[in-house]
Motif scaffolding. Structure first.
Motif, PDB file in Angstrom:
ATOM      1  N   CYS A  21       3.683  12.686  -3.124  1.00  8.97           N
ATOM      2  CA  CYS A  21       4.092  11.295  -3.317  1.00  8.97           C
ATOM      3  C   CYS A  21       3.004  10.530  -4.059  1.00  8.97           C
ATOM      4  O   CYS A  21       1.861  10.482  -3.603  1.00  8.97           O
ATOM      5  CB  CYS A  21       4.359  10.622  -1.965  1.00  8.97           C
TER       6      CYS A  21
ATOM      7  N   VAL B 103       4.137   5.794  -3.709  1.00  5.89           N
ATOM      8  CA  VAL B 103       5.297   5.387  -2.904  1.00  5.89           C
ATOM      9  C   VAL B 103       4.803   4.254  -2.007  1.00  5.89           C
ATOM     10  O   VAL B 103       3.918   4.450  -1.179  1.00  5.89           O
ATOM     11  CB  VAL B 103       5.839   6.557  -2.070  1.00  5.89           C
TER      12      VAL B 103
ATOM     13  N   LEU C 147       8.710   6.187   2.615  1.00  2.00           N
ATOM     14  CA  LEU C 147       7.787   7.279   2.874  1.00  2.00           C
ATOM     15  C   LEU C 147       8.123   7.987   4.184  1.00  2.00           C
ATOM     16  O   LEU C 147       8.134   9.222   4.241  1.00  2.00           O
ATOM     17  CB  LEU C 147       6.342   6.786   2.916  1.00  2.00           C
TER      18      LEU C 147
ATOM     19  N   LEU D 165      -0.005  13.059   0.016  1.00  2.00           N
ATOM     20  CA  LEU D 165       0.053  11.678  -0.446  1.00  2.00           C
ATOM     21  C   LEU D 165      -1.167  11.368  -1.294  1.00  2.00           C
ATOM     22  O   LEU D 165      -2.301  11.607  -0.868  1.00  2.00           O
ATOM     23  CB  LEU D 165       0.088  10.719   0.752  1.00  2.00           C
TER      24      LEU D 165
ATOM     25  N   THR E  44      -0.532   5.793  -2.464  1.00  2.00           N
ATOM     26  CA  THR E  44       0.663   5.751  -1.616  1.00  2.00           C
ATOM     27  C   THR E  44       0.355   5.008  -0.320  1.00  2.00           C
ATOM     28  O   THR E  44      -0.779   4.996   0.151  1.00  2.00           O
ATOM     29  CB  THR E  44       1.155   7.182  -1.341  1.00  2.00           C
TER      30      THR E  44
END
Length: 267
Positions: free
Chosen positions: A119, A122, A128, A145, A149
């Motif tokens: 991610c 995000v 998430l 992540l 994020t």
């Protein structure tokens, strides 16, 4: 029985709703019986404190039993205390404090994964959390992540995972380029979800989705920038058969992950 919502102890726990307090203490909040139940079952050593109303403990004896098995004392509190601690407007009478235990990015890729989620920026906690839940359901090996994020220990993220936060490794990476380097080193292809990408159905027909894969998902509003897309092997989009302009990020991620899960399990 804790009855004073303004006591120093209660205030200290309530502060964990803020990122600064979580970062400083290395702890975070778990709200509701489902999250606490899963934490006690899959990460019992991480649970440090448990607060509950007597009514909630009667309603959820499995949480009480799980706490006893994990050696965690239940601190009874009245509803005003639980409301002061919880981030939700209508808490369910059970709140725990847990120690943050993120997995290292190195360990994620050292485990020979076949399906990974990455991610990048995000920002919506609900998205998430839902992506982590979908990754768990699809049998993904981990979620990574990047630094841009949202904090995975944000109370809204934790709630949205409905316990999946404790079922698979969630790693906090640095820059996307560094994560991608590890993706390559582990022998995974990197597929980016992008509204201007090639049709995912064509990729499915080509057998592309059966290979070990890291799916890259970007920002809800802007998607992935050009530099991030350039790192991917392919950019793919979900076809829209109706009149919807697009799909919510978490919904799209769920479909992409299941498409890979189906393809990988068919071989």
């Amino acid at each position: 029985m804790l009855e004073n919502p303004r006591s120093p102890r209660v205030r200290a726990v309530a502060k964990l709703a803020k990122r600064s307090a979580r970062k400083e203490s290395g702890r975070y909040l778990l709200e509701g019986p489902q999250a606490v139940r899963e934490a006690l079952k899959f990460a019992p050593d991480a649970v440090e404190e448990l607060y509950a109303t007597p009514t909630a403990m009667e309603k959820h004896p499995d949480v009480r039993d799980g706490a006893r098995a994990a050696g965690v004392d239940v601190q009874f509190a009245d509803e005003t205390v639980i409301e002061a601690i919880a981030d939700t407007v209508t808490p369910q009478g059970v709140v725990a404090v847990a120690r943050q235990t993120p997995t290292s990015v190195r360990d994620v890729f050292a485990a020979s994964p076949r399906l990974i989620v990455v991610c990048e920026e995000v920002r919506d906690p609900g998205n998430l959390g839902t992506i982590i839940r979908a990754a768990d359901a699809a049998g993904a090996d981990a979620v990574v992540l990047t630094g841009r994020t949202v904090d995975p220990f944000n109370p809204k993220v934790v709630r949205a995972t409905t316990g999946s936060l404790f079922h698979l490794p969630v790693a906090l990476g640095g820059a996307l380029a560094d994560v991608v380097e590890r993706v390559r080193g582990a022998g995974l292809q990197l597929l980016a979800a992008d509204i201007d990408g090639a049709d995912l159905l064509v990729a499915r027909a080509e057998g592309l989705l059966a290979a070990p894969t890291a799916w890259l998902f970007g920002n809800e509003a802007r998607g992935l920038d050009e530099a991030s897309l350039a790192l991917a092997d392919r950019a793919l989009r979900l076809p829209i058969f109706g009149r919807a302009e697009s799909l919510n990020l978490a919904t799209a991620a769920s479909v992409c992950l299941y498409e890979s899960a189906f393809a990988q399990r068919a071989h």
